[in-house]
Write a protein that holds these residues in place. Sequence first.
Motif, PDB file in Angstrom:
ATOM      1  N   MET A 109       0.885  -1.379  -0.225  1.00 24.15           N
ATOM      2  CA  MET A 109      -0.133  -0.300  -0.165  1.00 24.15           C
ATOM      3  C   MET A 109       1.087   1.182   0.492  1.00 24.15           C
ATOM      4  O   MET A 109       0.352   2.509  -0.465  1.00 24.15           O
ATOM      5  CB  MET A 109      -0.648  -0.219   1.214  1.00 24.15           C
ATOM      6  N   LEU A 110       1.947   1.304   0.390  1.00 21.36           N
ATOM      7  CA  LEU A 110       3.102   2.608   0.675  1.00 21.36           C
ATOM      8  C   LEU A 110       3.432   3.051  -0.624  1.00 21.36           C
ATOM      9  O   LEU A 110       3.134   3.882  -0.907  1.00 21.36           O
ATOM     10  CB  LEU A 110       4.371   1.750   1.035  1.00 21.36           C
ATOM     11  N   LEU A 111       3.085   1.329  -1.995  1.00 23.55           N
ATOM     12  CA  LEU A 111       3.144   2.417  -3.295  1.00 23.55           C
ATOM     13  C   LEU A 111       2.560   3.160  -3.603  1.00 23.55           C
ATOM     14  O   LEU A 111       2.991   3.869  -4.935  1.00 23.55           O
ATOM     15  CB  LEU A 111       4.003   0.901  -4.700  1.00 23.55           C
ATOM     16  N   VAL A 112       1.586   2.574  -3.458  1.00 20.33           N
ATOM     17  CA  VAL A 112      -0.314   3.396  -3.836  1.00 20.33           C
ATOM     18  C   VAL A 112      -0.062   4.307  -3.401  1.00 20.33           C
ATOM     19  O   VAL A 112      -0.667   5.476  -4.219  1.00 20.33           O
ATOM     20  CB  VAL A 112      -0.691   1.922  -3.121  1.00 20.33           C
ATOM     21  N   LYS A 113       0.173   4.962  -2.018  1.00 21.37           N
ATOM     22  CA  LYS A 113      -0.297   6.031  -1.614  1.00 21.37           C
ATOM     23  C   LYS A 113       0.868   6.933  -2.117  1.00 21.37           C
ATOM     24  O   LYS A 113       0.741   8.270  -1.986  1.00 21.37           O
ATOM     25  CB  LYS A 113       0.458   5.530   0.167  1.00 21.37           C
ATOM     26  N   VAL A 114       2.199   6.397  -2.756  1.00 23.08           N
ATOM     27  CA  VAL A 114       3.383   7.249  -3.782  1.00 23.08           C
ATOM     28  C   VAL A 114       2.738   7.778  -4.278  1.00 23.08           C
ATOM     29  O   VAL A 114       3.198   8.990  -5.131  1.00 23.08           O
ATOM     30  CB  VAL A 114       4.731   6.660  -3.008  1.00 23.08           C
ATOM     31  N   CYS A 115       1.934   6.735  -5.734  1.00 17.37           N
ATOM     32  CA  CYS A 115       2.001   6.650  -6.758  1.00 17.37           C
ATOM     33  C   CYS A 115       0.777   8.180  -6.483  1.00 17.37           C
ATOM     34  O   CYS A 115       0.215   9.049  -7.637  1.00 17.37           O
ATOM     35  CB  CYS A 115       0.940   5.722  -7.347  1.00 17.37           C
ATOM     36  N   TYR A 116      -0.216   7.680  -5.330  1.00 18.36           N
ATOM     37  CA  TYR A 116      -1.631   8.814  -5.048  1.00 18.36           C
ATOM     38  C   TYR A 116      -0.954  10.552  -5.572  1.00 18.36           C
ATOM     39  O   TYR A 116      -1.697  11.288  -5.484  1.00 18.36           O
ATOM     40  CB  TYR A 116      -1.759   9.099  -3.853  1.00 18.36           C
ATOM     41  N   PHE A 117       0.195  10.304  -4.537  1.00 18.96           N
ATOM     42  CA  PHE A 117       1.106  11.640  -4.266  1.00 18.96           C
ATOM     43  C   PHE A 117       1.337  12.744  -5.396  1.00 18.96           C
ATOM     44  O   PHE A 117       1.184  13.611  -5.748  1.00 18.96           O
ATOM     45  CB  PHE A 117       1.525  12.023  -3.338  1.00 18.96           C
ATOM     46  N   ILE A 118       2.332  12.136  -6.039  1.00 14.56           N
ATOM     47  CA  ILE A 118       2.982  12.348  -6.902  1.00 14.56           C
ATOM     48  C   ILE A 118       2.060  12.140  -8.289  1.00 14.56           C
ATOM     49  O   ILE A 118       2.089  12.786  -8.808  1.00 14.56           O
ATOM     50  CB  ILE A 118       4.271  11.439  -7.946  1.00 14.56           C
ATOM     51  N   SER A 119       1.329  11.648  -7.821  1.00 13.42           N
ATOM     52  CA  SER A 119      -0.231  12.087  -9.068  1.00 13.42           C
ATOM     53  C   SER A 119      -1.158  13.466  -8.767  1.00 13.42           C
ATOM     54  O   SER A 119      -1.109  13.994  -9.696  1.00 13.42           O
ATOM     55  CB  SER A 119      -1.441  10.857  -9.342  1.00 13.42           C
ATOM     56  N   GLY A 120      -1.090  14.022  -7.968  1.00 14.03           N
ATOM     57  CA  GLY A 120      -1.314  15.086  -7.509  1.00 14.03           C
ATOM     58  C   GLY A 120      -0.706  15.937  -8.259  1.00 14.03           C
ATOM     59  O   GLY A 120      -0.322  17.307  -8.231  1.00 14.03           O
ATOM     60  N   LEU A 121       0.930  15.820  -8.306  1.00 13.21           N
ATOM     61  CA  LEU A 121       1.658  16.896  -8.330  1.00 13.21           C
ATOM     62  C   LEU A 121       1.793  16.931  -9.693  1.00 13.21           C
ATOM     63  O   LEU A 121       2.144  17.681 -10.550  1.00 13.21           O
ATOM     64  CB  LEU A 121       3.290  16.072  -7.825  1.00 13.21           C
ATOM     65  N   VAL A 122       1.500  15.848 -10.842  1.00 13.39           N
ATOM     66  CA  VAL A 122       1.273  15.239 -11.986  1.00 13.39           C
ATOM     67  C   VAL A 122       0.387  16.508 -12.648  1.00 13.39           C
ATOM     68  O   VAL A 122       0.584  17.544 -13.139  1.00 13.39           O
ATOM     69  CB  VAL A 122       1.635  14.594 -12.436  1.00 13.39           C
ATOM     70  N   ILE A 123      -0.935  17.056 -11.529  1.00 13.95           N
ATOM     71  CA  ILE A 123      -1.860  16.971 -12.198  1.00 13.95           C
ATOM     72  C   ILE A 123      -1.748  19.266 -12.243  1.00 13.95           C
ATOM     73  O   ILE A 123      -1.696  19.603 -13.114  1.00 13.95           O
ATOM     74  CB  ILE A 123      -3.557  17.398 -11.384  1.00 13.95           C
ATOM     75  N   ALA A 124      -1.170  18.948 -10.688  1.00 15.92           N
ATOM     76  CA  ALA A 124      -0.753  20.977 -11.054  1.00 15.92           C
ATOM     77  C   ALA A 124       0.193  21.085 -11.639  1.00 15.92           C
ATOM     78  O   ALA A 124       0.614  22.638 -12.134  1.00 15.92           O
ATOM     79  CB  ALA A 124      -0.238  21.062  -9.424  1.00 15.92           C
ATOM     80  N   ALA A 125       1.791  20.484 -12.413  1.00 16.60           N
ATOM     81  CA  ALA A 125       2.283  20.815 -13.145  1.00 16.60           C
ATOM     82  C   ALA A 125       1.468  20.777 -14.714  1.00 16.60           C
ATOM     83  O   ALA A 125       2.592  21.342 -14.626  1.00 16.60           O
ATOM     84  CB  ALA A 125       3.792  19.249 -13.088  1.00 16.60           C
ATOM     85  N   THR A 126       0.707  20.107 -14.735  1.00 13.27           N
ATOM     86  CA  THR A 126      -0.118  20.106 -16.189  1.00 13.27           C
ATOM     87  C   THR A 126      -0.019  21.194 -16.447  1.00 13.27           C
ATOM     88  O   THR A 126      -0.146  21.616 -17.129  1.00 13.27           O
ATOM     89  CB  THR A 126      -0.596  18.068 -16.527  1.00 13.27           C
ATOM     90  N   LEU A 127      -1.295  21.516 -15.233  1.00 15.38           N
ATOM     91  CA  LEU A 127      -2.089  22.861 -14.950  1.00 15.38           C
ATOM     92  C   LEU A 127      -1.197  24.053 -15.611  1.00 15.38           C
ATOM     93  O   LEU A 127      -1.530  24.320 -16.139  1.00 15.38           O
ATOM     94  CB  LEU A 127      -2.492  22.643 -14.232  1.00 15.38           C
ATOM     95  N   VAL A 128      -0.179  23.921 -14.674  1.00 17.68           N
ATOM     96  CA  VAL A 128       1.295  24.801 -15.015  1.00 17.68           C
ATOM     97  C   VAL A 128       1.507  25.055 -16.543  1.00 17.68           C
ATOM     98  O   VAL A 128       1.620  26.012 -17.033  1.00 17.68           O
ATOM     99  CB  VAL A 128       2.220  25.134 -14.012  1.00 17.68           C
ATOM    100  N   ALA A 129       1.489  24.111 -16.620  1.00 19.60           N
ATOM    101  CA  ALA A 129       2.239  24.144 -18.585  1.00 19.60           C
ATOM    102  C   ALA A 129       1.480  24.414 -19.330  1.00 19.60           C
ATOM    103  O   ALA A 129       1.746  25.126 -20.109  1.00 19.60           O
ATOM    104  CB  ALA A 129       3.339  22.382 -18.899  1.00 19.60           C
ATOM    105  N   ILE A 130       0.631  23.849 -19.381  1.00 17.35           N
ATOM    106  CA  ILE A 130      -0.897  24.382 -20.495  1.00 17.35           C
ATOM    107  C   ILE A 130      -0.998  25.594 -19.994  1.00 17.35           C
ATOM    108  O   ILE A 130      -1.179  26.444 -20.867  1.00 17.35           O
ATOM    109  CB  ILE A 130      -2.399  23.496 -19.506  1.00 17.35           C
ATOM    110  N   ILE A 131      -0.527  26.306 -18.890  1.00 16.12           N
ATOM    111  CA  ILE A 131      -0.855  27.552 -18.686  1.00 16.12           C
ATOM    112  C   ILE A 131       0.382  28.557 -19.301  1.00 16.12           C
ATOM    113  O   ILE A 131       0.140  29.487 -20.408  1.00 16.12           O
ATOM    114  CB  ILE A 131      -0.870  28.716 -17.693  1.00 16.12           C
ATOM    115  N   ILE A 132       1.362  27.753 -19.585  1.00 11.72           N
ATOM    116  CA  ILE A 132       3.113  28.365 -20.171  1.00 11.72           C
ATOM    117  C   ILE A 132       3.054  28.264 -21.678  1.00 11.72           C
ATOM    118  O   ILE A 132       2.888  29.214 -22.855  1.00 11.72           O
ATOM    119  CB  ILE A 132       3.926  27.973 -19.151  1.00 11.72           C
ATOM    120  N   HIS A 133       1.825  27.016 -22.195  1.00 11.84           N
ATOM    121  CA  HIS A 133       2.374  27.171 -23.524  1.00 11.84           C
ATOM    122  C   HIS A 133       0.808  28.014 -24.106  1.00 11.84           C
ATOM    123  O   HIS A 133       1.575  28.563 -24.775  1.00 11.84           O
ATOM    124  CB  HIS A 133       1.665  25.484 -23.822  1.00 11.84           C
ATOM    125  N   GLY A 134      -0.293  28.366 -23.141  1.00 15.71           N
ATOM    126  CA  GLY A 134      -1.208  28.832 -24.236  1.00 15.71           C
ATOM    127  C   GLY A 134      -0.685  30.658 -24.061  1.00 15.71           C
ATOM    128  O   GLY A 134      -1.183  30.940 -24.963  1.00 15.71           O
TER     129      GLY A 134
END
Length: 204
Positions: A109-134
Motif C-alpha cells: 500500500m505504500l507504493l499506492v500512496k506514493v503514486c497517489y501523491f505524485i499524481s497530484g503533483l503531475v496534475i498541478a504541473a500539467t495545469l501550469v504547463a498548459i498555462i505557459i504554453h497558452g
Amino acid sequence: METTVTESKGVMVVTEVVPQTDPRVAQLASTAPRLISVQVKGFRKAQPKALGTIQIVSGFTHISFGIALTISEFSTPALTVASGVYFWIGLLLVSSGSLLVEAERREGMLLVKVCYFISGLVIAATLVAIIIHGVEIGQDIPWCGILKGNTETPAKCSNMVYVLNHGLNSMFILLCLLELCTAITALVYGHRAMKQLDYTQMVL
C-alpha cells in the motif's frame, strides 16, 4: 513427519508437519494461496501499468523536444524554453510513470500512496504547463524580430514561424491534457484504495 489430530465442535482437524527436506515442500509452496490486499487490488483496476507507460512516453517526448528547442533558441529563448517546462514536467512524468508501472508488479500500500501523491503533483504541473504554453501562443516570438532585420521578410516570418510555434505549443497542450487525464485516473483510484477498509483476500 509429525501428525496431530484435534477435535473442536464436532470438526476433526488433522495437522501434518512436513520436514524441509521432504520433496513435497516445493509442490506445496507452488500451490499455496496468494494473499492480495483488497486496497491494492482496487488500485490495480485503474491499469497503472498502462497509465505509467503513457506518462513515461510523454515524459521522454517533453525532454526530447526540450533539448532540441533549447539548442535552437539558445540566443533568444521563448517562454517555454526559458521556464524549463519541457524538462521539469518531463522528469516528473517519467518518475510518476515508473512508479505506476512498479505498482502493477509489486504488492504494498505504500507504493499506492506514493503514486497517489505524485499524481497530484503531475496534475498541478500539467495545469501550469498548459498555462505557459497558452501564454506563449499569445506572445510575440522572440526571434521573429531578428528575422525581420535580416533578409527574411516579415510576411515569411509571420506565416512560417508563427504557424510552427503555435502548432507546437498546441500539440503540447493536447499532450498535457492526456497526461492530466492519466494523473486524475491514478489519483481517483488511489484515493478510493486508501479510503477502502482493508482486508486480505486469499486467491487460489
